[in-house]
Scaffold this active site. Structure first.
Site, PDB file in Angstrom:
ATOM      1  N   ASP A  29       0.776  -1.193  -0.107  1.00  0.00           N
ATOM      2  CA  ASP A  29      -0.181  -0.051   0.042  1.00  0.00           C
ATOM      3  C   ASP A  29       0.882   1.258  -0.019  1.00  0.00           C
ATOM      4  O   ASP A  29       1.910   1.290   0.082  1.00  0.00           O
ATOM      5  CB  ASP A  29      -0.821  -0.011   1.156  1.00  0.00           C
ATOM      6  CG  ASP A  29      -2.006  -1.033   1.338  1.00  0.00           C
ATOM      7  OD1 ASP A  29      -2.154  -1.784   0.238  1.00  0.00           O
ATOM      8  OD2 ASP A  29      -3.093  -0.964   2.027  1.00  0.00           O
ATOM      9  N   HIS A  41       4.084  -2.116   3.256  1.00  0.00           N
ATOM     10  CA  HIS A  41       4.113  -0.890   2.426  1.00  0.00           C
ATOM     11  C   HIS A  41       5.285  -0.855   1.646  1.00  0.00           C
ATOM     12  O   HIS A  41       6.400  -0.867   2.359  1.00  0.00           O
ATOM     13  CB  HIS A  41       3.846   0.353   3.593  1.00  0.00           C
ATOM     14  CG  HIS A  41       2.409   0.263   4.178  1.00  0.00           C
ATOM     15  ND1 HIS A  41       2.215  -0.843   5.046  1.00  0.00           N
ATOM     16  CD2 HIS A  41       1.474   0.887   3.954  1.00  0.00           C
ATOM     17  CE1 HIS A  41       0.991  -0.428   5.519  1.00  0.00           C
ATOM     18  NE2 HIS A  41       0.637   0.627   4.867  1.00  0.00           N
TER      19      HIS A  41
HETATM   20 ZN    ZN Z   1      -2.566   3.198   3.477  1.00  0.00          ZN
END
Ligand code: ZN
Length: 436
Positions: free
Chosen positions: A258, A402
């Site tokens: 993400d 991430h």
């Molecule tokens: Zn996010």
């Protein structure tokens, strides 16, 4: 065309009169007047590039072929019916490269005519002969890129021409599987050794721009010039669709990233590519235009792009207009840069309510959550993240990471090969949903 004819007696050495000097402006593009020598046992032709380093190599090649031939005749060297001919054609002659194809015919009394060929490619600017490995940044990456292109292309366009075993061999492709190569204005033509793509050697022409991430920069550009068209068995001029190699009976999981694209996304793409693994990247709309090349690469290499809103807003908290902006502008920018429209939406913070869910449905977007949260943003520790990924991996896992944290990227650089080693198929989220 300058042609020099020597009427020599029986000679076992080579006499060559230099080609006449020519107007260099006229030579820059056209094949230069070649050297042409006819003697008792041989006639040879070879090109002249007016290059102090390259011209002697061609002359030496021609003379060594003659010497080898004449020596092979032994006592028959006195029979003038024994002859060899060496001729050439320029497969390509541009500003940067030239590929010379020599064809040699040998006529010896009592033997069948023997024909052989040799190909040489020169870098005219660097004044040298080049080998295939010279044009790539790294041999390993080049092997993987060429093997993947061949695999995907044949799976898409000729899936029945190769056995499963031959397809598997392509996954282990080596530069040593290439017998010969030539460089054209826009292409790289490879002669693939017998056994790889069939019983005989096969010519494959690949558009060089499809290999631009593995070619050295000076060799990835087009090289305007004259080409002899080659009759390749396969011409790969567009990137093939990545082949679906998923085995539903083997365990699989989806790694998701993400908040990118970011500074480290290319490193994640590199490790995925090296391991024939795929992942899903939920990108933030406002970051897409600035890294359009990364987003395009992500899609081109068979990964999935999902929508993660324009500005990382918590969707249940924003107005309907804002919601539309967060979702639809992100869809648009991804489509504009990568020609691809996401089908998955990961709501920031996993925050979703029934109104947002209904709206996403109207936009043909499926909410995509996760079942393993590494909390990598909270613990920037590569070793801890690696351990967490490895310990939580199960068939059907959807792992949240991430790609904006260097420690997370470091962790997946180790975890991805380790998971593949354990037999996991690393698939996109849409693929996982299809099979699990
Ligand atoms: Zn996010």
């Amino acid at each position: 065309m300058t042609s020099v004819i020597l009427l020599a007696g029986i000679c076992t050495y080579l006499v060559i009169t230099p080609a006449k000097s020519v107007n260099t402006a006229a030579v820059s593009r056209a094949a230069s007047p070649p050297v042409s020598v006819v003697a008792n046992h041989y006639s040879i032709d070879y090109p002249v590039f007016h290059n102090a380093e390259i011209d002697p190599m061609l002359k030496n090649y021609a003379s060594s072929q003659v010497v080898a031939f004449v020596n092979s005749l032994g006592k028959d060297r006195y029979d003038p019916r024994n002859r060899m001919e060496l001729e050439y054609s320029l497969l390509h002659h541009g500003q940067q490269f030239a590929t010379v194809l020599f064809t040699q015919h040998e006529y010896v009394i009592g033997s069948a005519t023997k024909t052989s060929s040799a190909q040489m490619t020169f870098d005219l600017k660097a004044h040298k002969k080049i080998e295939l490995k010279d044009i790539f940044i790294s041999e390993g990456d080049a092997q993987l890129a060429i093997g993947t292109l061949l695999y995907d292309y044949l799976k898409q366009y000729a899936p029945h021409e190769l056995s499963q075993e031959q397809f598997s061999k392509l996954l282990q492709f080596r530069l040593a599987d290439i017998q010969d190569f030539s460089v054209g204005s826009e292409t790289l033509t490879l002669s693939i050794r017998p056994g790889m793509l069939g019983d005989k050697a096969r010519l494959v022409a690949i558009k060089r721009s499809l290999l631009d991430d593995v070619l050295k920069p000076e060799y990835s550009k087009n090289d305007e010039g004259e080409d002899v068209p080659v009759a390749a068995s396969y011409v790969i001029s567009e990137r093939p669709r990545p082949a679906n190699q998923i085995d539903p009976n083997q365990k699989m999981l989806a790694i998701t990233f993400d908040d990118g694209p970011g500074n480290y996304t290319n490193r994640v793409l590199d490790v995925l590519k090296r391991n024939r693994a795929h992942a899903t990247f939920f990108v933030i709309g406002r970051q897409v235009a600035g890294r359009a090349d990364v987003v395009r690469r992500t899609v081109n290499e068979g990964n999935e792009i999902g929508n993660h809103s324009w500005n990382h807003a918590s969707l249940p908290l924003v107005s309907h207009d804002q919601l539309k902006h967060e979702v639809e502008d992100t869809q648009r920018v991804i489509h504009d840069v990568a020609g691809y429209t996401p089908v998955l939406m990961r709501p920031p913070y996993g925050a979703i309510n029934s109104e947002v869910a209904a709206y996403l449905q109207s936009q043909h977007l499926l909410p995509a959550l996760w079942n393993v949260d590494t909390e990598d943003w909270r613990y920037p520790d590569a070793q801890a993240m690696y351990d967490r990924v490895m310990q939580s991996a199960r068939d059907g896992s959807v792992i949240l990471l991430h790609d904006i944290h260097p420690t997370s990227v470091e962790a997946v650089e180790r975890a991805i090969p380790a998971l593949v080693e354990q037999g996991y198929q690393l698939v996109t989220m849409s693929q996982l949903e299809q099979y699990r």
